[in-house]
Design a protein around this motif. Structure first.
Motif, mmCIF file in Angstrom:
data_model
loop_
_atom_site.group_PDB
_atom_site.id
_atom_site.type_symbol
_atom_site.label_atom_id
_atom_site.label_comp_id
_atom_site.label_asym_id
_atom_site.label_seq_id
_atom_site.Cartn_x
_atom_site.Cartn_y
_atom_site.Cartn_z
ATOM 1 N N ALA A 155 -18.672 2.291 -37.124
ATOM 2 C CA ALA A 155 -17.651 3.269 -37.528
ATOM 3 C C ALA A 155 -17.201 4.097 -36.325
ATOM 4 N N LYS A 156 -18.142 4.440 -35.496
ATOM 5 C CA LYS A 156 -17.775 5.237 -34.325
ATOM 6 C C LYS A 156 -17.013 4.399 -33.307
ATOM 7 N N LEU A 157 -17.419 3.162 -33.183
ATOM 8 C CA LEU A 157 -16.701 2.256 -32.295
ATOM 9 C C LEU A 157 -15.250 2.133 -32.750
ATOM 10 N N LEU A 158 -15.081 2.006 -34.056
ATOM 11 C CA LEU A 158 -13.740 1.869 -34.624
ATOM 12 C C LEU A 158 -12.902 3.112 -34.325
ATOM 13 N N ALA A 159 -13.515 4.257 -34.455
ATOM 14 C CA ALA A 159 -12.812 5.512 -34.179
ATOM 15 C C ALA A 159 -12.409 5.587 -32.705
ATOM 16 N N PHE A 160 -13.283 5.115 -31.847
ATOM 17 C CA PHE A 160 -12.973 5.089 -30.415
ATOM 18 C C PHE A 160 -11.803 4.158 -30.135
ATOM 19 N N ASN A 161 -11.819 3.023 -30.828
ATOM 20 C CA ASN A 161 -10.758 2.043 -30.613
ATOM 21 C C ASN A 161 -9.415 2.621 -31.043
ATOM 22 N N LEU A 162 -9.433 3.296 -32.188
ATOM 23 C CA LEU A 162 -8.209 3.946 -32.680
ATOM 24 C C LEU A 162 -7.691 4.938 -31.645
ATOM 25 N N ASP A 163 -8.565 5.757 -31.149
ATOM 26 C CA ASP A 163 -8.157 6.759 -30.174
ATOM 27 C C ASP A 163 -7.532 6.115 -28.939
ATOM 28 N N ALA A 164 -8.164 5.046 -28.476
ATOM 29 C CA ALA A 164 -7.659 4.377 -27.274
ATOM 30 C C ALA A 164 -6.302 3.750 -27.537
ATOM 31 N N LEU A 165 -6.161 3.159 -28.710
ATOM 32 C CA LEU A 165 -4.892 2.537 -29.079
ATOM 33 C C LEU A 165 -3.791 3.594 -29.135
ATOM 34 N N GLN A 166 -4.114 4.731 -29.732
ATOM 35 C CA GLN A 166 -3.107 5.769 -29.886
ATOM 36 C C GLN A 166 -2.757 6.435 -28.562
ATOM 37 N N ALA A 167 -3.684 6.386 -27.638
ATOM 38 C CA ALA A 167 -3.421 7.023 -26.344
ATOM 39 C C ALA A 167 -2.507 6.176 -25.469
ATOM 40 N N MET A 168 -2.294 4.923 -25.864
ATOM 41 C CA MET A 168 -1.437 4.035 -25.062
ATOM 42 C C MET A 168 0.033 4.370 -25.261
ATOM 43 N N ASP A 169 0.848 4.027 -24.266
ATOM 44 C CA ASP A 169 2.287 4.128 -24.513
ATOM 45 C C ASP A 169 2.712 2.871 -25.274
ATOM 46 N N GLY A 170 3.880 2.937 -25.868
ATOM 47 C CA GLY A 170 4.345 1.866 -26.729
ATOM 48 C C GLY A 170 4.419 0.514 -26.041
ATOM 49 N N GLU A 171 4.810 0.551 -24.798
ATOM 50 C CA GLU A 171 4.977 -0.696 -24.052
ATOM 51 C C GLU A 171 3.632 -1.393 -23.855
ATOM 52 N N THR A 172 2.631 -0.604 -23.494
ATOM 53 C CA THR A 172 1.306 -1.171 -23.287
ATOM 54 C C THR A 172 0.759 -1.730 -24.592
ATOM 55 N N PHE A 173 0.964 -0.965 -25.659
ATOM 56 C CA PHE A 173 0.477 -1.437 -26.952
ATOM 57 C C PHE A 173 1.118 -2.771 -27.303
ATOM 58 N N LEU A 174 2.418 -2.844 -27.100
ATOM 59 C CA LEU A 174 3.141 -4.078 -27.401
ATOM 60 C C LEU A 174 2.579 -5.249 -26.597
ATOM 61 N N ALA A 175 2.369 -5.023 -25.317
ATOM 62 C CA ALA A 175 1.880 -6.092 -24.449
ATOM 63 C C ALA A 175 0.496 -6.561 -24.878
ATOM 64 N N ARG A 176 -0.356 -5.615 -25.215
ATOM 65 C CA ARG A 176 -1.721 -6.002 -25.570
ATOM 66 C C ARG A 176 -1.779 -6.628 -26.950
#
Length: 568
Positions: A388-409
């Motif tokens: 659960a904590k790993l998931l929360a960390f992943n969410l945070d990292a995803l949200q901290a990305m700019d849109g372009e990076t998110f799209l690419a990944r």
RNA sequence: GGCCCCUUCGUCUAGCGGCCAGGACGUCAGGUUCUCAUCCUGAAAACAGGAGUUCGAUUCUCCUAGGGGUCACCA
């Protein structure tokens, strides 16, 4: 060419039986960080001395996982990274223990000649019997070398000539050994605890204990960081190092990572999860794969279904789980990658199991870890892996990305794990999906798993009559279904070349105001159900925009036809 | 069972003789929101137990209990 002693050298030495699991990854991570933080070298060595369990495919899997995590080894098996660069190589190879037999043999010959080791010809049956007897007498088994030691040279020659496979055992003399550990401190195993253990097996391969000691010496390893389960083994290694006149590396035993229930994390957990699902559904036969053939044979399936100790091959396990829609617990690094976790998040989270930088700091990257990692801050207690904590960390990292990076990944993840989805949805819609999913996704993979309806044929949508669906469609005045019917002309009024999230929103907002139905949700939810079959999707206007005019109207029509009839 | 190691909120951890025992995830209660999710407020929640040492113990020592590891021709 041996290294000057001032250079820090760590190594990660997995056995290639199976995949890299998170515990191993954490060990590799700390080895890497420790070496890098001290401008040292990180060596990767494959411990494939067990012929029965080793396979080339498995050892290659490791390399890919380590590279993905960013743990590039300075020495070790040569590997071509996805970016085209080459990892590995080095002057202390080969880095597969199975290719180093002459090196081990030379050292064993030396011990034999010096009387520090001896051949023994006990059979497995004899040893089992001795162990059983010790157990029955309530004392721990310790090998008694008296008989083997008493053999004369001609006895041994005769035994060898008779084809009796012999082993070589180290003459420990039952000495007490004191282990110094950077994390756990000092501990002394009393005399008699270490017996005359085997250093060369009958098949000619060295045992783990022997190969480790020889290789750590010849590869210049200065610091051994490994899991705590090896702590007691250190006594054997210390004895061997002394007998061979080797340096003694610094030891640091890392706390083990467990499941939340305290059990060991292993592939068994996947089998267990799948077995529970299979039994719960009363499945008596293996399901069929895409090719229409059973995913494994009936006999294997039945044996596995009824016996908790039987495991299915990894691929079979995953394949069946996929067909059944069962989510298996992630155990291996590859599992986390497939589930859509970011490597930098896994690295961050893994580091937090057993170590912390202090000052309430939790989020950091690999470079920071390398800079700050120290053995003094490694904890002694085992950790339970908290997804659960790993998931929360992943969410945070995803949200901290700019849109372009998110799209690419997201695109890279899709290309690897969901190629058909990516091909079907098309470039423009993929961009809309990425933008719409970015603020609401905890993993990369859920974007694909949760939006299959986008790439299904229009007549492939089925409406499940769940409570949420019933409520959205049949409750209220007017009902959702009635609103849907009323909204249909509004949708039809939007031209294909004007079909976008913004025009649709303008149109339907006006519709809601005119009809005084209040919240946009009153129409959003019936629409969502009509086009997706369920109650969950990206924001409704983005969803309709991606689907396009033709698909949207076709689905609304089908929904109206199918559910209006059912309602009356 | 022998030997070795470990013990702070449910979980990961901070703490290194004097703290209202801190943070994060999770949980619970509110709020925002077209679903889901996000987001915002707030709350509950721990020093395993017992002896010492000390002016003073979460912190040092010992004992007990609990947990883990290890006792292979596996690593």
């Amino acid at each position: 060419m041996s290294s000057p002693p001032s250079v820090t050298v760590t190594r990660f030495a997995p056995s290639p039986s199976g995949n890299l699991h998170v515990g191993g990854a954490r060990t590799a991570l700390f080895c890497f960080a420790f070496a890098k933080g001290r401008h040292g070298r990180f060596v990767l060595r494959i411990e494939d001395t067990d012929q029965k369990r080793s396979s080339d495919a498995a050892s290659l899997g490791f390399l890919k996982d380590l590279e993905w995590l960013g743990l590039r080894w300075d020495e070790g098996p040569v590997f071509e990274a996805p970016d085209g660069s080459s990892i590995g190589g080095g002057d202390h190879g080969p880095y597969f223990q199975s290719q180093r037999l002459e090196i081990y043999d030379a050292a064993i010959t030396r011990l034999l000649e010096e009387g520090k080791a001896y051949e023994a010809f006990d059979t497995a049956e004899e040893l089992d019997a001795a162990r059983a007897a010790a157990r029955a007498a309530g004392r721990p088994f310790r090998y008694d070398g008296a008989a083997a030691l008493a053999m004369s040279d001609s006895d041994r020659a005769a035994a060898r000539a008779g084809g009796k496979p012999g082993v070589v055992r180290f003459r420990s003399e039952g000495r007490a050994v004191t282990i110094r550990d950077e994390i756990l401190g000092e501990a002394t195993l009393p005399a008699g605890e270490v017996d005359d253990f085997v250093i060369r097996k009958a098949d000619g391969f060295p045992t783990y204990h022997f190969a480790v000691v020889v290789d750590d010496e010849s590869m210049g390893v200065t610091h051994v960081l490994r899991a705590q389960e090896h702590f007691n083994n250190t006594a054997k290694h210390l004895l061997l190092q002394e007998a061979l006149g080797y340096r003694i590396p610094v030891y640091a035993h890392l706390p083990i990572i467990f499941n939340p229930d305290g059990s060991k994390m292993s592939k068994r957990d996947k089998d267990r999860a799948l077995r529970e699902a299979v039994v719960a559904r009363g499945l008596e036969a293996p399901p069929n794969g895409r090719d229409g053939l059973p995913l494994c044979d009936q006999a294997t399936f039945e044996r596995w279904r009824g016996d908790k100790t039987v495991q299915l091959p990894g691929e079979v396990c995953s394949a069946i789980a996929e067909v059944l829609g069962v989510e298996l617990p992630e155990i291996n690094v590859e599992d986390f990658r497939r589930s859509g976790y970011l490597p930098e998040v896994l690295v961050n989270f893994l580091a937090l199991n057993g170590w912390s930088p202090g000052n309430d700091l939790e989020k950091f990257d690999l470079a920071f870890l390398c800079e700050r990692f120290s053995l003094e801050r490694v904890v002694k207690t085992p950790a339970k892996f908290d997804r659960a904590k790993l998931l929360a960390f992943n969410l945070d990292a995803l949200q901290a990305m700019d849109g372009e990076t998110f799209l690419a990944r997201l695109r890279a993840h899709g290309a690897r794990y969901h190629p058909e989805f990516v091909a079907r949805i098309g470039e423009a819609n993929f961009a809309i999906l990425a933008a719409a999913s970015h603020p609401r996704s905890k993993t990369l993979d859920e974007v694909f798993r949760g939006n299959r309806f986008l790439v299904e044929p229009d007549d492939g949508i089925a409406w499940e009559r769940t409570k949420a669906v019933e409520k959205a469609l049949f409750k209220g005045e007017p009902t959702g279904l009635e609103l849907l019917a009323a909204a249909k002309p509004e949708l039809e009024a939007v031209a294909a070349d004007d079909w976008s999230a913004s025009s649709l929103e303008a149109r339907l907002t006006a519709f809601c105001e005119a009809r005084e139905v209040g919240n946009i949700g009153r129409i959003a939810q019936p629409l969502r159900i009509a086009v997706s079959g369920g109650t969950v999707s990206p924001p409704i206007f983005d969803t309709l925009a991606m689907l396009g005019r033709a698909s949207t109207l076709a689905r609304v029509d089908r929904c109206l036809a199918s559910l209006s009839a059912a309602a009356s």
